[in-house]
Design an enzyme around this catalytic site. Structure first.
Site, short mmCIF file in Angstrom:
data_model
loop_
_atom_site.label_atom_id
_atom_site.label_comp_id
_atom_site.label_asym_id
_atom_site.label_seq_id
_atom_site.Cartn_x
_atom_site.Cartn_y
_atom_site.Cartn_z
N MET A 1 -21.83 19.62 13.98
CA MET A 1 -20.78 18.89 14.67
C MET A 1 -19.60 19.80 14.98
O MET A 1 -19.00 19.72 16.07
CB MET A 1 -20.31 17.69 13.84
CG MET A 1 -19.36 16.77 14.57
SD MET A 1 -20.07 16.08 16.11
CE MET A 1 -21.05 14.74 15.43
N LYS B 1 -7.33 8.94 -25.73
CA LYS B 1 -8.35 9.04 -26.77
C LYS B 1 -8.00 8.21 -28.00
O LYS B 1 -8.88 7.62 -28.64
CB LYS B 1 -8.54 10.52 -27.16
CG LYS B 1 -9.83 10.78 -27.90
CD LYS B 1 -10.14 12.27 -27.98
CE LYS B 1 -11.49 12.52 -28.64
NZ LYS B 1 -11.82 13.97 -28.69
N PHE C 1 -4.64 20.61 -23.60
CA PHE C 1 -5.92 21.05 -23.02
C PHE C 1 -6.56 19.89 -22.23
O PHE C 1 -6.72 18.80 -22.75
CB PHE C 1 -6.85 21.53 -24.12
CG PHE C 1 -8.21 21.93 -23.62
CD1 PHE C 1 -8.36 23.06 -22.82
CD2 PHE C 1 -9.33 21.18 -23.94
CE1 PHE C 1 -9.62 23.43 -22.35
CE2 PHE C 1 -10.59 21.54 -23.48
CZ PHE C 1 -10.74 22.67 -22.67
N GLN C 2 -6.90 20.16 -21.01
CA GLN C 2 -7.53 19.20 -20.10
C GLN C 2 -6.68 17.94 -19.89
O GLN C 2 -7.20 16.86 -19.63
CB GLN C 2 -8.94 18.83 -20.56
CG GLN C 2 -9.92 19.99 -20.42
CD GLN C 2 -11.37 19.59 -20.58
OE1 GLN C 2 -11.70 18.63 -21.26
NE2 GLN C 2 -12.25 20.34 -19.94
N GLU D 1 -19.04 15.25 -11.41
CA GLU D 1 -18.35 13.96 -11.35
C GLU D 1 -18.26 13.41 -9.93
O GLU D 1 -18.28 12.19 -9.73
CB GLU D 1 -16.96 14.07 -11.96
CG GLU D 1 -16.94 14.31 -13.46
CD GLU D 1 -17.01 15.78 -13.85
OE1 GLU D 1 -16.92 16.07 -15.06
OE2 GLU D 1 -17.17 16.63 -12.94
#
Length: 579
Positions: A494, A180, A130-131, A68
């Site tokens: 760097m 959802k 969940f999630q 993602e």
């Protein structure tokens, strides 16, 4: 009542008879907003939206990223080269939290992004389902606006607001979290109406002309005026307005990292880049000018160095669309709040036609000093090892300054920004404010989809490429013709430079071992090559650019080369060191 109004009313009445799901309404919103490409990754909580997308693939192109974070960086790259809103999809929980770095990056660099995330059913919110993650509270500090939708009836108006907020005023990222149940819910779809006004939101300020007049008066009286321009010029589509202003006044102008390509590199009034690793002349002359004109830039600490020693002798004129930036870091004697597309022409009409040739010549004298002390050896080294600068020099010769150049973060980024040539706007894509390693590869993929007619070259270090190297899979599957140029110094360069200069060369965990990048690329069916000898560099770069498709070229460069000039942290821009 006109015929057009009647037809529009009839269309909305017909639409009212149509039932759509919340997910279908999302698709309709994207199409009405002119979206053609979405970067995303499906999951359980966003599955209804992906199910709806199945029926819209003739109108919407979806690019399946491998993470993602890659999706949102790709959306950023798309926004930067296309000038349009980038769109990313992610599911709930870890899918949504994987967007956070990209949101923070887009927020500080003013990228117009709309992220749509799935969320658990509304009835499960707050139950640690969940999630389930409270993505709205997590992302509030790194979004311009966010909102959670629990009822499908809200989707058209909320998405209209999302696109309006993302692209107007000072652009930025917006996140819309849709439960959802709202995605599945059928409702009476009344059509889509783009947002044109929000009562509490004022993206286009009313320009106060008395301040423009005061700015013009100061500029006309100035003997040593100096323009600093940033990405606001590009976001405001004011490149021509800037050029007209500069050519009328004859004022030397320098760019921030984010402003690069707003004015062509070879313009006679372009005197280089500002900042910690910017050019010598613009940094030194900041503390010598009598009027400092900042346009579409925010006086970042990497530009100013020590604020208590920054341009204290100068009268500061600050043109910016975001009132929060005016007086935030540097006190403006003349604040000009407004869109530079509007304010610059007003200012240009009031300033005198002038020539600051003698003042400009002072910049060119300091430039000669930098060429002698730094640039000559960087671009034309006599030693055995190749430098990053000479690679960019040869790349310039081959592209002619016409390519889109995407950089990751580190030494290669600063060297590229210093030496790359740009002939047209929207050609420099980099992570400026947040400095996100791993940005380069996915951003280059998005940049190519935003400007597929242009060559897109991703210049990345051996550290940054390994943070998002999985996005080679995205290239493999969808065919973005990105040229990947890895400048490998076998260090986190760097950090190593700072450890050398400020920590007595105590190299603590900066020597990084890398895989065979060419073999990794070939594992993804992407052609590639590795160069270790200067004599083979030009042909290798030409092969990369001429290849019809993605290509990875690894170039081995000096292990302990440093990027100079440098304004050390805590010092004044006047104290910039050449070595």
């Amino acid at each position: 009542m006109t015929l057009e109004t009647t037809e529009a009313k009839d269309a909305r009445a017909t639409a009212a008879l149509t039932q759509k799901s919340g997910s279908q309404a999302v698709m309709e919103a994207l199409i009405h907003e002119g979206v053609d490409t979405v970067f995303g990754y499906p999951g359980g909580a966003i599955m209804p939206i992906y199910d709806a997308l199945y029926d819209y693939t003739d109108k919407l192109q979806h690019i399946l990223v491998r993470h993602e974070q890659g999706g949102i960086h790709a959306a950023q790259g798309y926004a930067r080269t296309s000038g349009r809103v980038g769109v990313a999809f992610a599911t709930s929980g870890p899918g949504a939290t994987n967007l956070v770095t990209g949101l923070a990056d887009a927020m500080i660099d003013s990228n117009p992004i709309v992220c749509i995330t799935g969320q658990v059913f509304a009835s499960l919110l707050g139950t640690d389902a969940f999630q389930e993650t409270d993505v709205v509270n997590i992302t509030t500090p790194v979004t311009k606006w966010n909102y959670q939708v629990t009822d499908a009836n809200e989707i058209p108006s909320v998405l209209a607001k999302a696109f309006y907020i993302a692209k107007t005023g000072r652009p930025g990222p917006v996140l819309i979290d849709i439960t959802k149940n709202a995605q599945l819910q059928l409702f009476d779809y009344m059509g889509y109406e783009p947002c044109k006004h929000i009562r509490s939101y004022r993206p286009a300020p009313i320009v106060r002309k008395e301040y423009v007049e005061e700015a013009a008066k100061a500029i006309n009286a100035a003997k040593k005026p100096f323009v600093l321009f940033g990405q606001g010029i590009i976001l405001g589509k004011a490149e021509q307005e800037l050029k007209t202003f500069l050519e009328k006044t004859g004022i030397p102008a320098a760019s921030t990292v984010m402003g690069l390509s707003a004015l062509e590199t070879d313009h006679p009034l372009h005197v280089g880049m500002l900042g910690m690793h910017g050019n010598y002349a613009p940094n030194v002359m900041t503390n010598e000018c009598d009027v400092l004109i900042a346009i579409g830039m925010r006086f970042d600490d990497r530009v100013t160095g020590r604020l208590d020693k920054y341009a204290k002798q100068a009268q500061v004129i600050h043109l910016d669309i975001d009132p929060a930036e005016i007086d935030k870091n540097v006190k403006a004697h003349v604040p000009v709040w407004g869109d530079c597309k509007e304010t610059l022409p007003l200012l240009t009409s009031l300033v005198d036609q002038t020539d600051h040739a003698e003042w400009l010549a002072q910049f060119r004298e300091l430039e000669k000093e930098e060429i002698k002390e730094v640039i000559q050896d960087e671009l034309n080294p006599t030693g055995d090892v190749m430098t990053m600068g000479e690679v960019i020099k040869v790349l310039n010769e081959l592209t002619g300054g016409d390519a889109v150049v995407v950089t990751d973060v580190g030494q290669h980024q600063m060297v590229t920004c210093r030496y790359a040539k740009f002939n047209s706007s929207k050609s420099n894509v980099t992570s400026g404010g947040l400095g996100t390693m791993g940005f380069g590869l996915p951003a280059a993929i998005g940049a190519w989809y935003g400007a597929p007619e242009r060559d897109v070259v991703a210049i990345i270090g051996d550290g940054g490429i390994q943070m998002t190297i999985q996005e080679l899979g995205t290239i493999m599957q969808f065919g973005a013709k990105v040229k990947i140029l890895i400048l490998n110094n076998e260090f986190l360069g760097m950090v190593r430079q700072w450890q050398q200069l400020f920590h007595d060369r105590r190299y603590s965990f900066v020597n990084i071992t890398s895989p065979d990048f060419v073999a990794v690329a070939k594992g993804y069916y992407i052609d590639g090559n590795k160069v270790t000898e200067r004599e083979k560099l030009k042909d290798a770069l030409k092969t990369m650019l001429d290849h019809d498709g993605a290509y990875l070229l690894e170039v081995m460069v000096g292990k302990e080369n440093n990027v100079f000039p440098m304004v050390a942290q805590g010092t004044s821009v006047s104290e910039i060191r050449l070595k």
